[in-house]
Design an enzyme around this catalytic site. Sequence first.
Site, PDB file in Angstrom:
ATOM      1  N   ARG A   1     -29.768   0.732 -23.291  1.00 21.49           N
ATOM      2  CA  ARG A   1     -29.905   0.109 -21.960  1.00 21.49           C
ATOM      3  C   ARG A   1     -30.985  -0.947 -22.080  1.00 21.49           C
ATOM      4  O   ARG A   1     -32.122  -0.650 -22.419  1.00 21.49           O
ATOM      5  CB  ARG A   1     -30.293   1.155 -20.905  1.00 21.49           C
TER       6      ARG A   1
ATOM      7  N   HIS B   1     -22.132  -2.611 -16.754  1.00 25.24           N
ATOM      8  CA  HIS B   1     -22.485  -1.186 -16.794  1.00 25.24           C
ATOM      9  C   HIS B   1     -21.199  -0.382 -17.023  1.00 25.24           C
ATOM     10  O   HIS B   1     -20.718   0.326 -16.141  1.00 25.24           O
ATOM     11  CB  HIS B   1     -23.162  -0.798 -15.457  1.00 25.24           C
TER      12      HIS B   1
ATOM     13  N   GLN C   1     -20.754   3.542 -16.367  1.00 21.46           N
ATOM     14  CA  GLN C   1     -20.685   3.896 -14.954  1.00 21.46           C
ATOM     15  C   GLN C   1     -19.243   3.813 -14.445  1.00 21.46           C
ATOM     16  O   GLN C   1     -18.741   4.731 -13.788  1.00 21.46           O
ATOM     17  CB  GLN C   1     -21.582   2.945 -14.136  1.00 21.46           C
TER      18      GLN C   1
ATOM     19  N   ASP D   1     -23.737  -1.023  -4.337  1.00 21.02           N
ATOM     20  CA  ASP D   1     -24.853  -0.807  -5.266  1.00 21.02           C
ATOM     21  C   ASP D   1     -26.057  -1.563  -4.691  1.00 21.02           C
ATOM     22  O   ASP D   1     -25.899  -2.402  -3.792  1.00 21.02           O
ATOM     23  CB  ASP D   1     -24.449  -1.345  -6.654  1.00 21.02           C
TER      24      ASP D   1
ATOM     25  N   CYS E   1     -23.006   4.000  -7.224  1.00 18.38           N
ATOM     26  CA  CYS E   1     -23.397   4.449  -8.569  1.00 18.38           C
ATOM     27  C   CYS E   1     -24.736   5.162  -8.585  1.00 18.38           C
ATOM     28  O   CYS E   1     -25.029   5.876  -9.534  1.00 18.38           O
ATOM     29  CB  CYS E   1     -23.414   3.256  -9.529  1.00 18.38           C
TER      30      CYS E   1
ATOM     31  N   ARG F   1     -20.467  11.246 -15.060  1.00 20.95           N
ATOM     32  CA  ARG F   1     -21.083  10.511 -16.157  1.00 20.95           C
ATOM     33  C   ARG F   1     -21.097  11.378 -17.412  1.00 20.95           C
ATOM     34  O   ARG F   1     -20.827  10.909 -18.513  1.00 20.95           O
ATOM     35  CB  ARG F   1     -22.529  10.101 -15.792  1.00 20.95           C
TER      36      ARG F   1
HETATM   37  N1   CP Z   1     -26.122   5.009 -12.123  1.00 19.65           N
HETATM   38  C1   CP Z   1     -27.015   4.944 -13.126  1.00 19.65           C
HETATM   39  O1   CP Z   1     -26.785   4.351 -14.193  1.00 19.65           O
HETATM   40  O2   CP Z   1     -28.156   5.621 -12.868  1.00 19.65           O
HETATM   41  P1   CP Z   1     -29.477   5.600 -13.732  1.00 19.65           P
HETATM   42  O3   CP Z   1     -30.094   4.235 -13.614  1.00 19.65           O
HETATM   43  O4   CP Z   1     -30.332   6.675 -13.130  1.00 19.65           O
HETATM   44  O5   CP Z   1     -29.140   5.899 -15.163  1.00 19.65           O
HETATM   45  N1  NVA Z   2     -27.217  -2.758 -10.500  1.00 19.94           N
HETATM   46  C1  NVA Z   2     -28.141  -1.682 -10.738  1.00 19.94           C
HETATM   47  C2  NVA Z   2     -27.427  -0.492 -11.286  1.00 19.94           C
HETATM   48  C3  NVA Z   2     -28.275   0.728 -11.475  1.00 19.94           C
HETATM   49  C4  NVA Z   2     -27.538   1.870 -12.067  1.00 19.94           C
HETATM   50  C5  NVA Z   2     -29.223  -2.157 -11.687  1.00 19.94           C
HETATM   51  O1  NVA Z   2     -28.903  -2.828 -12.673  1.00 19.94           O
HETATM   52  O2  NVA Z   2     -30.390  -1.853 -11.439  1.00 19.94           O
END
Ligand code: CP
Ligand code: NVA
Length: 302
Positions: free
Chosen positions: A100, A127, A130, A222, A261, A289
């Site tokens: 990530r 993502h 997700q 989101d 999400c 997930r």
């Molecule tokens: N939805 C999601 O990816 O959550 P986190 O940022 O907690 O991993």
């Molecule tokens: N769009 C959000 C998703 C978090 C899971 C971010 O990137 O912070």
Amino acid sequence: MKKDFINFYELSKEELLEILELAEKLKKGETSVNTLKGKSIGLIFMKPSTRTRLSFEVGVYQMGGQPVYITGSSTQLSRGEDIKDTGRVMARYLDGLVIRTYSHQEVEELAKYFDKPVINALTDYLHPCQILADLQTVKERKGKIENIKVTFVGDGNNVANTWLIAGGLVGFDVSVATPAGYEPSGKAVYQALKLAQKTGAKIEITNNPAEAVKGADVIYTDVWVSMGQEGEKEKKKDFEGFTVDRDLLKHAPSDVLVMHCLPAHKGEEISEEVFEQYADVIFDEAENRLHAQKALMHYLFK
Ligand code: CP
Ligand code: NVA
């Protein structure tokens, strides 16, 4: 040849359906997988995470492997060691990488130098893990993921971009409604349209949420300010009228699913009332997930 999961379309539609089928069986306890027995999987997180980190750590363990959690600041990446060398070094110890980070290009570059599977656990662009879990959730609730309409309301961010590409690949309609200036990435729209030529998915980008939710099977939202954009909190004022609330739902079919999400900022992209009304679905997404990623890892590492 090694397989990665960085963009959504690295999977063919058939592979995706196979993964979802396995995810469903894993969830029901009808089967188990120990594909990662004796394998060490690095989990690099340059941004915070609750769900992704936990579901990967637990999932790798349940598949017989060792998860190795690595924070950005704890590696020499934070002191300028480049991706090229980091990838080559890590490949000497690890059997797979989950990452990530901010830059999508960096993940693509890492995958060139790390000669084993690389999984995108969120970038500024996409993502995919997700949406994989979300498709499992939609299938559970609607019985199908084809011939449906998913409407994303809010910021045209990494999650919206991934929905577009997933729709193009699978062949479901995606409408993304954002305020002007916050539309999804042109590259994601292009990739979605290219995939849609084969599947017939309709791809729509609009600034009118009430119109966009008409005929929707799923309304998805989101946060308005994603990780890495904390300095842009000012932008929230541009999102008036883009809250998924009771008023917006009046324009949607009565059996629509509302999904998120997480993490949620209640009172911003979704009202507390609507969030609680659909909490069962939203927390199923979080649970899925684990199952969806285990099925994905089985496919990548088998
Ligand atoms: N939805 C999601 O990816 O959550 P986190 O940022 O907690 O991993
Ligand atoms: N769009 C959000 C998703 C978090 C899971 C971010 O990137 O912070």
